[in-house]
Design a protein around this motif. Sequence first.
Motif, PDB file in Angstrom:
ATOM      1  N   THR A  27       0.809  -1.226   0.000  1.00  0.00           N
ATOM      2  CA  THR A  27       0.000   0.000   0.000  1.00  0.00           C
ATOM      3  C   THR A  27       0.842   1.278   0.000  1.00  0.00           C
ATOM      4  O   THR A  27       0.294   2.371  -0.154  1.00  0.00           O
ATOM      5  CB  THR A  27      -0.936   0.034   1.226  1.00  0.00           C
ATOM      6  N   PRO A  29       2.805   2.541  -2.327  1.00  0.00           N
ATOM      7  CA  PRO A  29       2.586   3.345  -3.545  1.00  0.00           C
ATOM      8  C   PRO A  29       1.287   4.148  -3.501  1.00  0.00           C
ATOM      9  O   PRO A  29       1.240   5.270  -4.030  1.00  0.00           O
ATOM     10  CB  PRO A  29       2.553   2.292  -4.661  1.00  0.00           C
ATOM     11  N   ASP A  30       0.257   3.601  -2.868  1.00  0.00           N
ATOM     12  CA  ASP A  30      -1.001   4.333  -2.765  1.00  0.00           C
ATOM     13  C   ASP A  30      -0.843   5.582  -1.901  1.00  0.00           C
ATOM     14  O   ASP A  30      -1.381   6.650  -2.223  1.00  0.00           O
ATOM     15  CB  ASP A  30      -2.092   3.442  -2.184  1.00  0.00           C
ATOM     16  N   ARG A  32       1.953   7.222  -1.393  1.00  0.00           N
ATOM     17  CA  ARG A  32       2.764   8.179  -2.145  1.00  0.00           C
ATOM     18  C   ARG A  32       1.932   8.897  -3.206  1.00  0.00           C
ATOM     19  O   ARG A  32       2.051  10.113  -3.383  1.00  0.00           O
ATOM     20  CB  ARG A  32       3.958   7.457  -2.780  1.00  0.00           C
ATOM     21  N   ASN A  33       1.090   8.162  -3.886  1.00  0.00           N
ATOM     22  CA  ASN A  33       0.240   8.782  -4.908  1.00  0.00           C
ATOM     23  C   ASN A  33      -0.739   9.772  -4.279  1.00  0.00           C
ATOM     24  O   ASN A  33      -0.982  10.856  -4.832  1.00  0.00           O
ATOM     25  CB  ASN A  33      -0.527   7.715  -5.688  1.00  0.00           C
ATOM     26  N   ALA A  34      -1.287   9.402  -3.131  1.00  0.00           N
ATOM     27  CA  ALA A  34      -2.243  10.288  -2.461  1.00  0.00           C
ATOM     28  C   ALA A  34      -1.578  11.600  -2.048  1.00  0.00           C
ATOM     29  O   ALA A  34      -2.153  12.689  -2.213  1.00  0.00           O
ATOM     30  CB  ALA A  34      -2.837   9.588  -1.248  1.00  0.00           C
ATOM     31  N   GLU A  36       1.149  12.858  -3.413  1.00  0.00           N
ATOM     32  CA  GLU A  36       1.495  13.584  -4.641  1.00  0.00           C
ATOM     33  C   GLU A  36       0.296  14.382  -5.139  1.00  0.00           C
ATOM     34  O   GLU A  36       0.425  15.549  -5.541  1.00  0.00           O
ATOM     35  CB  GLU A  36       1.965  12.603  -5.720  1.00  0.00           C
ATOM     36  N   ASN A  37      -0.877  13.776  -5.119  1.00  0.00           N
ATOM     37  CA  ASN A  37      -2.085  14.476  -5.547  1.00  0.00           C
ATOM     38  C   ASN A  37      -2.389  15.650  -4.622  1.00  0.00           C
ATOM     39  O   ASN A  37      -2.776  16.740  -5.076  1.00  0.00           O
ATOM     40  CB  ASN A  37      -3.272  13.513  -5.583  1.00  0.00           C
ATOM     41  N   ARG A  38      -2.218  15.417  -3.323  1.00  0.00           N
ATOM     42  CA  ARG A  38      -2.443  16.500  -2.370  1.00  0.00           C
ATOM     43  C   ARG A  38      -1.461  17.637  -2.596  1.00  0.00           C
ATOM     44  O   ARG A  38      -1.825  18.821  -2.524  1.00  0.00           O
ATOM     45  CB  ARG A  38      -2.315  15.968  -0.943  1.00  0.00           C
ATOM     46  N   ALA A  96       7.021   8.871   2.427  1.00  0.00           N
ATOM     47  CA  ALA A  96       6.193   9.472   1.389  1.00  0.00           C
ATOM     48  C   ALA A  96       6.116  10.973   1.623  1.00  0.00           C
ATOM     49  O   ALA A  96       6.459  11.473   2.696  1.00  0.00           O
ATOM     50  CB  ALA A  96       4.785   8.864   1.389  1.00  0.00           C
ATOM     51  N   GLN A 101       3.062  19.535  -0.368  1.00  0.00           N
ATOM     52  CA  GLN A 101       1.788  19.122   0.221  1.00  0.00           C
ATOM     53  C   GLN A 101       1.340  20.074   1.327  1.00  0.00           C
ATOM     54  O   GLN A 101       0.167  20.076   1.720  1.00  0.00           O
ATOM     55  CB  GLN A 101       1.882  17.695   0.762  1.00  0.00           C
TER      56      GLN A 101
END
Length: 324
Positions: A27, A29-30, A32-34, A36-38, A96, A101
């Motif tokens: 999990t 990567p999830d 990190r992606n979250a 990054e989006n933030r 992450a 952010q």
Amino acid sequence: MNTARLVLPELLPTLSQFPATDLTPETLPDLRNALENRAAQAFQKAEDFQVTVEQRHIPATPEGDRTIRLLTVQPKETSSTPRPVLLHFHGGGHCAGRPEQNTAELCRFAQDLNCLVISPDYRLTPETPFPGGIEDAYATLCWIHDNADALNIRRDQIAVTGESAGGNLAAAICLLARDRNGPAILFQNLIYPMLDDRTIDNEANPSPVAGEFVWTRASNTYAWGILLAPSLPGADDISPYAAPSRASDLSGLPPVIMTIGSLDLFLEEDLLYAQRLIRSGVSVELEIVPGAFHAFDVTETPVAKRTLNRRITSMKRFFTPSRD
């Protein structure tokens, strides 16, 4: 124990904003992606403030074989006299996240405190375990001090702040700067800091009301494991620069402003650290937010706004106008 009944009502609807799964290799990567989006969304908020946001790269080592990326934020209005500087470290479990952010908060700090804010993009785990992150943090601190004239900042007004893993780095850099006779730090603003590797899955006496939401014991165990590798969380030889609660001597540290939610996994370790600081002669201003879970302050709720305003007011008391 189901602690939803203890959550501040205004925060309950925001729980859906956070990952509902524990942190694991699968999990990560999830997460990190979250973040990054933030970061991408938060960076757009800079235009709401009267500040200048820039990137720069500084040498990570005297040899200059590697650089550290910095996010810098300062008031648009130029100053004829040196400003204070706030060195910020982002959260994300050491594994992450990136400075962007926290763009809105960093802009608020720069604007309301009339200071330069610098946030390094320090190395993350598991790719770079301890001491990679703290050495990047210390290199940034030393660079700020050595380049104070060029940055138009005051060497006697350098402070540190950070949330969660960033709070860990903020606390650890104060210990490291003290022990290395490094640059003086004016104060440390610790936001639900991650301080003790012993708060893990197999803790002997875990709190029944802490850590159900956002940052769980299982996530904490995984994060500490990849930070300390090849050492294990809970081992006898863990460095205080990795886990500040391991420090045997807390004397001579800068004053502390600390914020923690009553349902946060880190509540008890933070309270114990605050108590030890006070007993060591260190000034501590502590806010416990009732019904608040980990990272509650990233929400657009009244309690998050009140807490941010209080922290800014507290920091403003330390930052004094430049001398002529």
